[in-house]
Design an enzyme around this catalytic site. Structure first.
Site, PDB file in Angstrom:
ATOM      1  N   SER A 229      37.194  40.646 -19.020  1.00  0.00           N
ATOM      2  CA  SER A 229      36.683  41.091 -20.305  1.00  0.00           C
ATOM      3  C   SER A 229      37.731  41.993 -20.964  1.00  0.00           C
ATOM      4  O   SER A 229      38.864  41.570 -21.165  1.00  0.00           O
ATOM      5  CB  SER A 229      35.332  41.790 -20.125  1.00  0.00           C
ATOM      6  OG  SER A 229      34.692  41.964 -21.369  1.00  0.00           O
ATOM      7  N   GLU A 340      29.993  32.210 -21.998  1.00  0.00           N
ATOM      8  CA  GLU A 340      30.262  33.644 -22.026  1.00  0.00           C
ATOM      9  C   GLU A 340      29.204  34.414 -22.817  1.00  0.00           C
ATOM     10  O   GLU A 340      28.798  35.515 -22.448  1.00  0.00           O
ATOM     11  CB  GLU A 340      31.643  33.903 -22.662  1.00  0.00           C
ATOM     12  CG  GLU A 340      32.819  33.370 -21.870  1.00  0.00           C
ATOM     13  CD  GLU A 340      33.255  34.298 -20.765  1.00  0.00           C
ATOM     14  OE1 GLU A 340      32.611  35.350 -20.565  1.00  0.00           O
ATOM     15  OE2 GLU A 340      34.254  33.978 -20.088  1.00  0.00           O
ATOM     16  N   HIS A 458      29.066  35.714 -18.976  1.00  0.00           N
ATOM     17  CA  HIS A 458      30.060  36.776 -18.910  1.00  0.00           C
ATOM     18  C   HIS A 458      29.849  37.666 -17.688  1.00  0.00           C
ATOM     19  O   HIS A 458      28.803  38.290 -17.535  1.00  0.00           O
ATOM     20  CB  HIS A 458      29.954  37.614 -20.186  1.00  0.00           C
ATOM     21  CG  HIS A 458      31.127  38.483 -20.475  1.00  0.00           C
ATOM     22  ND1 HIS A 458      32.351  37.991 -20.864  1.00  0.00           N
ATOM     23  CD2 HIS A 458      31.268  39.840 -20.446  1.00  0.00           C
ATOM     24  CE1 HIS A 458      33.183  38.995 -21.075  1.00  0.00           C
ATOM     25  NE2 HIS A 458      32.553  40.133 -20.819  1.00  0.00           N
TER      26      HIS A 458
END
Length: 543
Positions: A229, A340, A458
């Site tokens: 990330s 995601e 994610h």
């Protein structure tokens, strides 16, 4: 792509932040015992680094050293300054406990590191299978995510990766306003560098690795930087930053291609002046800003676009530098999860504020809101939103949330990742692409009855690489998932060692012309060639 970059970054931050108390943490050296010889083994190995002797702990064949200062406390006059050298100590410093986490505003944030939170947080942790010099093991430096406003190194236990043969270093760096505020009064000269202090910290940690990692059995000439990330975005930032050249030889980017266009200095400084007013510094002076309580700084700061083109740490936007071929030519692993954005739009009951959630026009479960939500979330015109809705017809998906999250994921993560693969590969850089496709992967920020969302999203790959002892809800991997996790750790370790993630158990070719992507699935990981088509990347590129 027309996706609004600021909104992508807000989503990456994920959770709200609120004021936290600030207290100093002091880790004292061991007393009352004889000083062991440097690099001694046993249950409490002792190693000499440039600050002095440290004593760690050994468990399951891996030695851990925690809370090691790599820079001076960035407090007082050092607040919003480049990191300075840490002080040395006498005797043997206890390195069995984590250091303080960096200040962050945290309300309902499952990534809040436990223990002390303090501005004196520039510390790192080392996990090594061989705590002695001369072993020349590959080194992997992990940069945590959290939108550049939250999380901490202690949330990532490198023991299992270290057991795979690497020396693992996890680092803290300044977050939020303390790490990324740009303001004219803080610049080293008028129009000069301001902001990006968190990226400077990362570079200081890498320089510490160069000076010290050999004492832990690591090879300073074989360093991989890795992150997920905002940590993955940080890896890309270091790839294009002149100050990081020569400090690493490989790079791993996990879900980090969502924000490739950083603000120019003038815009960032203008935002900084607005921020200064909000914390009571109408005089716009550095002295006033340095007197502001930490709780006010972290609770009032919102990152729109991470980092700034300051002319020093970043001389141009990340995407521009990559497109021009002006980056460190090191082997790269770059990948995403299947969907995601599902985490951010699935209505999981996660408390969000400060603009960290996807802006929606209405309930995403209602088909009537589909096109309006597209326009609002991506910042596009009604005409463009209609074209996107036509490209992703609701009839092709099980429900409106699935359609919406997949299209936003394609625009924000998947197709930018493919573009980065092509930018690096075309320059002759060995580039290995992946998509994490274990759609039964649990999500450790949710209770057990909500952990399985039906698609990997994610952060779901993280427990396959690291133990996350501070996660709100520990997850249990099935035997097949444990086997996948072991193969992923082996691939990461192999890549750190040689620049090639393949092994006897896993064949992982480079992307070539951008078509070869490894799909990580329990028992059947395989190379695919339909990534661009599956994510509609021609459509997004044409838009």
């Amino acid at each position: 792509m027309k996706t609004t970059r600021a909104r992508r970054v807000r989503r990456a931050a994920l959770f709200a932040v609120s004021a936290v108390g600030v207290a100093a943490t002091v880790i004292t050296a061991g007393t009352g015992s004889a000083v062991a010889s440097p690099a001694s083994g046993g249950a409490n190995p002792v190693v000499r680094i440039d600050g002095g002797l440290i004593r760690g702990a050994n468990a399951a064949g891996v030695s851990s050293f925690r809370g090691l200062p790599y820079a001076a406390p960035p407090t007082g006059k050092l607040r919003w300054r480049p990191p300075q050298p840490a002080s040395s100590w006498s005797g043997v410093r206890d390195a069995t406990q984590f250091g303080a986490g960096c200040p962050q505003a945290l309300t309902g944030n499952p990534f809040l590191p436990p223990g002390t939170i303090s501005e004196d947080c520039l510390n790192l942790n080392v996990s090594t299978p061989t705590p002695r010099s001369g072993s020349d093991r590959p080194v992997l430096v992990w940069i945590h995510g959290g939108g550049l406003v939250q999380d901490g190194s202690r949330n990532y236990d490198g023991t299992k990766l270290a057991a795979a043969g690497t020396v693992v270093v996890t680092i803290n760096y300044r977050l939020g306003a303390l790490g990324f505020l740009a303001h004219p009064a803080l610049a080293s000269r008028p129009g000069g560098p301001a902001g990006n202090y968190g990226l400077m910290d990362q570079q200081a940690a890498l320089r510490w690795v160069q000076r010290n990692i050999a004492q832990f059995g690591g090879d300073p000439r074989n360093v991989t930087i890795a992150g997920q990330s905002a940590g993955g975005l940080s890896v890309l930032a270091q790839m294009v930053s002149p100050g990081a050249r020569g400090l690493f030889q490989r790079a791993i980017v996990q879900s980090g291609t969502f924000a490739l266009n950083q603000r120019p200095l003038a815009a960032a400084e203008a935002a900084g002046e607005t921020f200064a007013k909000s914390v009571g510094c109408a005089d716009q002076t550095a002295a006033c800003l340095r007197r502001v309580p930490v709780s006010d700084l972290v609770s009032n700061f919102g990152v729109e676009i991470p980092g700034v083109v300051d002319g020093s740490v970043l001389t141009q936007p990340i995407g521009t530098a990559l497109a021009r071929g002006q980056f460190a030519r090191v082997p790269v692993i770059n990948g995403i999860t299947h969907d995601e954005e599902l985490l951010f739009v699935a209505g999981l009951g996660i408390t969000v504020s400060q603009g960290t959630n996807i802006p929606l026009a209405g309930d995403p479960t209602d088909p009537a809101n589909y096109q309006a939500n597209i326009a609002q979330a991506l910042g596009v015109s009604d005409k463009r939103a209609a074209a996107i809705a036509n490209e992703y017809p609701l009839s092709a998906y099980p429900n409106p949330v699935a359609a919406f999250s997949l299209l936003v994921s394609d625009a924000s993560f998947a197709c930018p990742a493919l573009q980065v693969d092509r930018w690096t590969a075309v320059r002759g850089v060995p580039t290995y692409a992946y998509q994490f496709n274990d759609d039964n992967a649990p999500l450790n920020i949710l209770p057990p009855d909500k952990q399985h969302l039906g698609l990997s999203t994610h952060g779901t790959e993280l427990p396959y690489l690291f133990d996350q002892p501070n996660a709100p809800f520990p997850v249990t991997l099935t035997p097949d998932q444990q086997a996948l996790a072991a193969s992923m750790r082996t691939a990461w370790a192999s890549f750190a060692a040689s620049g090639n993630p393949s092994s006897r158990a896993l064949s992982w070719p480079s992307v070539g012309n951008g078509t070869k992507v490894l799909s990580f699935v329990p028992l059947q990981s395989k190379v695919t060639t339909d990534f661009a088509a599956a994510h509609h990347c021609s459509f997004w590129a044409a838009g």
